[in-house]
Design a protein around this motif. Structure first.
Motif, PDB file in Angstrom:
ATOM      1  N   UNK A   1       0.818  -1.216   0.000  1.00 23.35           N
ATOM      2  CA  UNK A   1       0.000   0.000   0.000  1.00 23.35           C
ATOM      3  C   UNK A   1       0.850   1.265   0.000  1.00 23.35           C
ATOM      4  N   UNK A   2       1.976   1.337   0.735  1.00 22.95           N
ATOM      5  CA  UNK A   2       2.821   2.533   0.623  1.00 22.95           C
ATOM      6  C   UNK A   2       3.306   2.790  -0.807  1.00 22.95           C
ATOM      7  N   UNK A   3       3.609   1.734  -1.540  1.00 23.61           N
ATOM      8  CA  UNK A   3       4.027   1.928  -2.929  1.00 23.61           C
ATOM      9  C   UNK A   3       2.884   2.472  -3.777  1.00 23.61           C
ATOM     10  N   UNK A   4       1.669   2.015  -3.508  1.00 22.85           N
ATOM     11  CA  UNK A   4       0.516   2.466  -4.289  1.00 22.85           C
ATOM     12  C   UNK A   4       0.244   3.948  -4.075  1.00 22.85           C
ATOM     13  N   UNK A   5       0.364   4.418  -2.832  1.00 18.00           N
ATOM     14  CA  UNK A   5       0.033   5.815  -2.547  1.00 18.00           C
ATOM     15  C   UNK A   5       1.229   6.746  -2.711  1.00 18.00           C
ATOM     16  N   UNK A   6       2.431   6.204  -2.924  1.00 14.05           N
ATOM     17  CA  UNK A   6       3.641   7.025  -2.989  1.00 14.05           C
ATOM     18  C   UNK A   6       3.559   8.155  -4.022  1.00 14.05           C
ATOM     19  N   UNK A   7       3.024   7.931  -5.234  1.00 12.71           N
ATOM     20  CA  UNK A   7       3.005   9.033  -6.210  1.00 12.71           C
ATOM     21  C   UNK A   7       2.247  10.259  -5.722  1.00 12.71           C
ATOM     22  N   UNK A   8       1.274  10.068  -4.838  1.00 13.64           N
ATOM     23  CA  UNK A   8       0.496  11.197  -4.342  1.00 13.64           C
ATOM     24  C   UNK A   8       1.135  11.799  -3.099  1.00 13.64           C
ATOM     25  N   UNK A   9       1.476  10.957  -2.131  1.00 10.04           N
ATOM     26  CA  UNK A   9       1.939  11.494  -0.846  1.00 10.04           C
ATOM     27  C   UNK A   9       3.327  12.117  -0.947  1.00 10.04           C
ATOM     28  N   UNK A  10       4.065  11.843  -2.028  1.00  7.50           N
ATOM     29  CA  UNK A  10       5.337  12.541  -2.227  1.00  7.50           C
ATOM     30  C   UNK A  10       5.109  13.986  -2.659  1.00  7.50           C
ATOM     31  N   UNK A  11       3.897  14.267  -3.154  1.00  4.03           N
ATOM     32  CA  UNK A  11       3.606  15.609  -3.663  1.00  4.03           C
ATOM     33  C   UNK A  11       2.707  16.417  -2.740  1.00  4.03           C
TER      34      UNK A  11
END
Length: 419
Positions: A1-11
């Protein structure tokens, strides 16, 4: 799940943006998983199965959330479809490996159950007996279990230690939680830690019992039209993935059964299609369907609409409860900030983990009630001189805070502040 949400939460740390992103991703996953089955049987039952599963309150509720069960369910649907297609397409083993890798990364134990069923099917059915399919299953499992094992050694003291700890946290062992799952059919999201799961809803129970009945009709219809093997595989795999949660995990959460609902949606949709198509003009060849058959089709169609209405109502109610609780937590955090609570600090009590996260404090939640003495982490915080706050709502506060200054917080909670 962290990999799935990474594109958003990095921004951004915007929760609405994250939820919209997850809603889109889960919708794409829903489409992709059931699209595999259009290669297995190209009829209206496949999109209907996607509608039945996508219309469940659990799919609607967890689609915009960072939780693994929905993706496990959809990966299971895709994996079963790719196994059936193993003898028709050279790319099917790659799809099987990919979908199994997703499942094993999300929940390795669920993937192990699904892989066992699929492996037995691949060995037992000549048309599915392909080295590539078995290799795809093994490769997909290796991805998730390899990551899990490496993490176990690095962070949990070894594979055995992690398994024991997981078993303790999940109250693992022979048990029967069918009644708990029945009570949780229409919420709450977790029947554990003393949560009042309420009585069994007769309407929800009727829906639950209709699933195996309609799946049985779907298997009968599939046997008649030559699709029994794939539909039986979906049904067996779905039931197998539900069994550990019904008889091995010592508590209930409705989301645990999402893989079963997703896979059983295929034979259920086959039953709906069979019972409604036969009522159309020209049944079975050039004669109109008898009134009884047409009446049965109307009942089945009404059942599909009732399914969507029931689950839409439950999803709306559960979302409203979620919004209310989140707002109470936000207001409580703002109230504590207004009273000067800043790190280093410790929030102890009801909703303490969520409140502590918003303020930046350490936290210690409670299960059912406060202990007679502060928890060990809370005692250490008091010794260090951190700002310690006890928060509570419906739970009786501990006796040792009686002399601490306190007051009401916005949103309905109360707080006591360690001197």
């Amino acid at each position: 799940m962290p990999l799935l949400v990474a594109p958003v939460v990095m921004l951004t740390d915007s929760v609405p943006v994250l939820r919209l992103y997850l809603a889109v991703m889960s919708s794409l996953a829903l489409y992709a998983a059931f699209a595999v089955w259009l290669r297995v049987r190209h009829d209206r039952s496949v999109p209907l199965a996607a509608l039945l599963f996508g219309g469940c309150w659990l799919s609607l509720f967890y689609g915009p959330q960072a939780m693994p069960n929905l993706y496990v369910a959809l990966a299971g649907v895709a994996s079963a479809g790719f196994l059936v297609l193993g003898g028709r397409s050279r790319l099917a083993p790659l799809g099987l490996a990919g979908s199994m890798a997703v499942m094993s990364l999300m929940r390795p134990s669920d993937a192990l159950v699904a892989a066992a069923v699929l492996a037995v099917a691949a060995l037992a059915v000549p048309g599915w007996r392909r080295i590539g399919s078995l290799a795809g299953l093994a490769a997909g499992l290796a991805v998730g279990w390899g990551q899990w094992s490496a993490e176990a050694v690095a962070a949990f003291g070894g594979i055995g230690a992690r398994l024991r700890e997981a078993g303790e946290h999940n109250s693992a062992g022979w048990t029967v939680t069918v009644a708990e799952h029945a009570r949780a059919l229409d919420g709450p999201t977790l029947c554990r830690f003393g949560a009042d799961c309420g009585p069994i809803s007769p309407v929800a129970l009727l829906w639950w019992l209709a699933i195996p009945a309609m799946a049985g009709v779907g298997l009968w219809a599939a046997r008649r039209d030559g699709h029994l093997g794939p539909m039986l595989l979906a049904a067996v795999c779905g039931v197998a993935m539900a069994l550990p949660y019904l008889f091995y995990v010592g508590y209930a959460a409705p989301r645990f059964l999402l893989p079963a609902y997703a896979l059983l949606a295929l034979p259920v949709a086959g039953a709906v299609t069979a019972l409604t198509v036969t009522a159309q003009p020209g049944w079975p060849a050039t004669t109109a369907a008898p009134p009884a058959v047409r009446g049965l089709a109307v009942v089945v169609a009404a059942g599909v609409l009732a399914h969507l209405a029931l689950h839409g109502a439950v999803a709306h109610r559960m979302a409203a409860i979620n919004v209310k609780v989140r707002e109470e937590v936000r207001l409580a955090a703002e109230g504590l900030r207004a009273r000067g609570v800043r790190p280093p600090c410790m929030i102890y009590g009801e909703s303490a983990v969520q409140i502590g996260y918003l303020i930046g404090c350490d936290s210690q939640g409670i299960v059912r009630r406060f202990g007679e003495r502060p928890a060990a982490r809370v005692s250490r915080a008091l010794t260090r001189g951190d700002r310690v706050v006890v928060v509570y709502g419906e739970v009786r506060p501990p006796s040792y805070v009686a002399a601490w200054p306190g007051g009401d917080l916005p949103g309905g909670l109360r707080a006591h502040f360690a001197p």
